[in-house]
Scaffold this motif. Sequence first.
Motif, PDB file in Angstrom:
ATOM      1  N   ILE A   1       0.852  -1.179   0.000  1.00 39.76           N
ATOM      2  CA  ILE A   1       0.000   0.000   0.000  1.00 39.76           C
ATOM      3  C   ILE A   1       0.890   1.232   0.000  1.00 39.76           C
ATOM      4  CG2 ILE A   1      -1.752   1.298   1.266  1.00 39.76           C
ATOM      5  CD1 ILE A   1      -2.553  -1.394   2.526  1.00 39.76           C
ATOM      6  N   THR A   2       0.663   2.113  -0.930  1.00 42.49           N
ATOM      7  CA  THR A   2       1.441   3.345  -0.982  1.00 42.49           C
ATOM      8  C   THR A   2       0.522   4.504  -0.636  1.00 42.49           C
ATOM      9  OG1 THR A   2       1.031   3.375  -3.346  1.00 42.49           O
ATOM     10  CG2 THR A   2       3.183   2.576  -2.633  1.00 42.49           C
ATOM     11  N   PRO A   3       0.421   4.834   0.651  1.00 43.74           N
ATOM     12  CA  PRO A   3      -0.533   5.826   1.099  1.00 43.74           C
ATOM     13  C   PRO A   3      -0.179   7.242   0.686  1.00 43.74           C
ATOM     14  CG  PRO A   3       0.893   5.230   2.892  1.00 43.74           C
ATOM     15  CD  PRO A   3       1.226   4.330   1.742  1.00 43.74           C
ATOM     16  N   CYS A   4       1.093   7.486   0.537  1.00 48.26           N
ATOM     17  CA  CYS A   4       1.532   8.841   0.271  1.00 48.26           C
ATOM     18  C   CYS A   4       2.630   8.785  -0.764  1.00 48.26           C
ATOM     19  CB  CYS A   4       2.043   9.485   1.555  1.00 48.26           C
ATOM     20  SG  CYS A   4       2.698  11.126   1.306  1.00 48.26           S
ATOM     21  N   PHE A   5       2.518   9.630  -1.742  1.00 40.91           N
ATOM     22  CA  PHE A   5       3.534   9.698  -2.772  1.00 40.91           C
ATOM     23  C   PHE A   5       4.421  10.903  -2.507  1.00 40.91           C
ATOM     24  CE2 PHE A   5       0.129   7.245  -4.645  1.00 40.91           C
ATOM     25  CZ  PHE A   5       0.808   6.188  -5.198  1.00 40.91           C
TER      26      PHE A   5
ATOM     27  N   LYS B   1       0.856  12.143  -8.642  1.00 40.36           N
ATOM     28  CA  LYS B   1       0.971  10.693  -8.483  1.00 40.36           C
ATOM     29  C   LYS B   1      -0.216  10.138  -7.701  1.00 40.36           C
ATOM     30  CE  LYS B   1       5.965  10.187  -8.884  1.00 40.36           C
ATOM     31  NZ  LYS B   1       7.191   9.764  -8.204  1.00 40.36           N
ATOM     32  N   CYS B   2      -0.655  10.877  -6.678  1.00 39.45           N
ATOM     33  CA  CYS B   2      -1.833  10.452  -5.911  1.00 39.45           C
ATOM     34  C   CYS B   2      -3.061  10.410  -6.820  1.00 39.45           C
ATOM     35  CB  CYS B   2      -2.088  11.390  -4.739  1.00 39.45           C
ATOM     36  SG  CYS B   2      -0.892  11.287  -3.409  1.00 39.45           S
ATOM     37  N   ALA B   3      -3.217  11.429  -7.658  1.00 36.18           N
ATOM     38  CA  ALA B   3      -4.370  11.502  -8.564  1.00 36.18           C
ATOM     39  C   ALA B   3      -4.351  10.348  -9.558  1.00 36.18           C
ATOM     40  CB  ALA B   3      -4.388  12.844  -9.287  1.00 36.18           C
ATOM     41  N   ILE B   4      -3.189  10.065 -10.100  1.00 36.38           N
ATOM     42  CA  ILE B   4      -3.065   8.950 -11.057  1.00 36.38           C
ATOM     43  C   ILE B   4      -3.377   7.625 -10.370  1.00 36.38           C
ATOM     44  CG2 ILE B   4      -1.417   7.635 -12.459  1.00 36.38           C
ATOM     45  CD1 ILE B   4      -0.086  10.392 -13.101  1.00 36.38           C
ATOM     46  N   HIS B   5      -2.844   7.428  -9.168  1.00 35.58           N
ATOM     47  CA  HIS B   5      -3.117   6.212  -8.421  1.00 35.58           C
ATOM     48  C   HIS B   5      -4.607   6.088  -8.123  1.00 35.58           C
ATOM     49  CE1 HIS B   5      -3.295   3.677  -4.738  1.00 35.58           C
ATOM     50  NE2 HIS B   5      -2.462   2.945  -5.455  1.00 35.58           N
ATOM     51  N   TYR B   6      -5.225   7.191  -7.751  1.00 35.20           N
ATOM     52  CA  TYR B   6      -6.650   7.198  -7.395  1.00 35.20           C
ATOM     53  C   TYR B   6      -7.520   6.796  -8.582  1.00 35.20           C
ATOM     54  CZ  TYR B   6     -11.092   8.980  -5.563  1.00 35.20           C
ATOM     55  OH  TYR B   6     -12.395   9.111  -5.141  1.00 35.20           O
ATOM     56  N   ILE B   7      -7.292   7.411  -9.734  1.00 31.10           N
ATOM     57  CA  ILE B   7      -8.155   7.104 -10.880  1.00 31.10           C
ATOM     58  C   ILE B   7      -7.851   5.743 -11.484  1.00 31.10           C
ATOM     59  CG2 ILE B   7      -8.619   9.515 -11.428  1.00 31.10           C
ATOM     60  CD1 ILE B   7      -6.611   9.295 -13.721  1.00 31.10           C
ATOM     61  N   SER B   8      -6.664   5.217 -11.226  1.00 35.04           N
ATOM     62  CA  SER B   8      -6.321   3.906 -11.784  1.00 35.04           C
ATOM     63  C   SER B   8      -7.106   2.782 -11.124  1.00 35.04           C
ATOM     64  CB  SER B   8      -4.820   3.648 -11.646  1.00 35.04           C
ATOM     65  OG  SER B   8      -4.468   3.445 -10.293  1.00 35.04           O
TER      66      SER B   8
END
Length: 126
Positions: A67-71, A77-84
């Motif tokens: 789990i990568t909670p914080c980039f 990077k958070c936005a990309i992870h979220y929409i993925s």
Amino acid sequence: HCDNDILSCEEKRANKEAILLLWEIYKEQGGNASYFSNFIEIAGCPFEESITILREIEINDENIEEITPCFEGNLRKCAIHYISQFDVIEIIKVYDFLESYNLSYDLYDEAVKQFQQLSDQQNLAY
């Protein structure tokens, strides 16, 4: 101590046990560490506390470390992870996004800009 005193030992223990219980229920319903932000959204647990507790326990040998909670503060990077995490995106709830990554609401405008840029690239709606 009073009700909801987060500094009391009893309240800390209750919060920890609640996170563990909710995680077990989430897994029974087909969830896993790959969809951790979905667990946070559904359960309403604090992001950082949940990761800390679940990493300590390493429930059923599941690799919570993935789990990568914080980039490291990288909103893009958070936005990309979220929409993925979604197959189809019709709308992005920015406040839900910020909560999922334990980010300040002060970043709302910047998050909207990031999603707009990603939308231009991916035809997303926010």
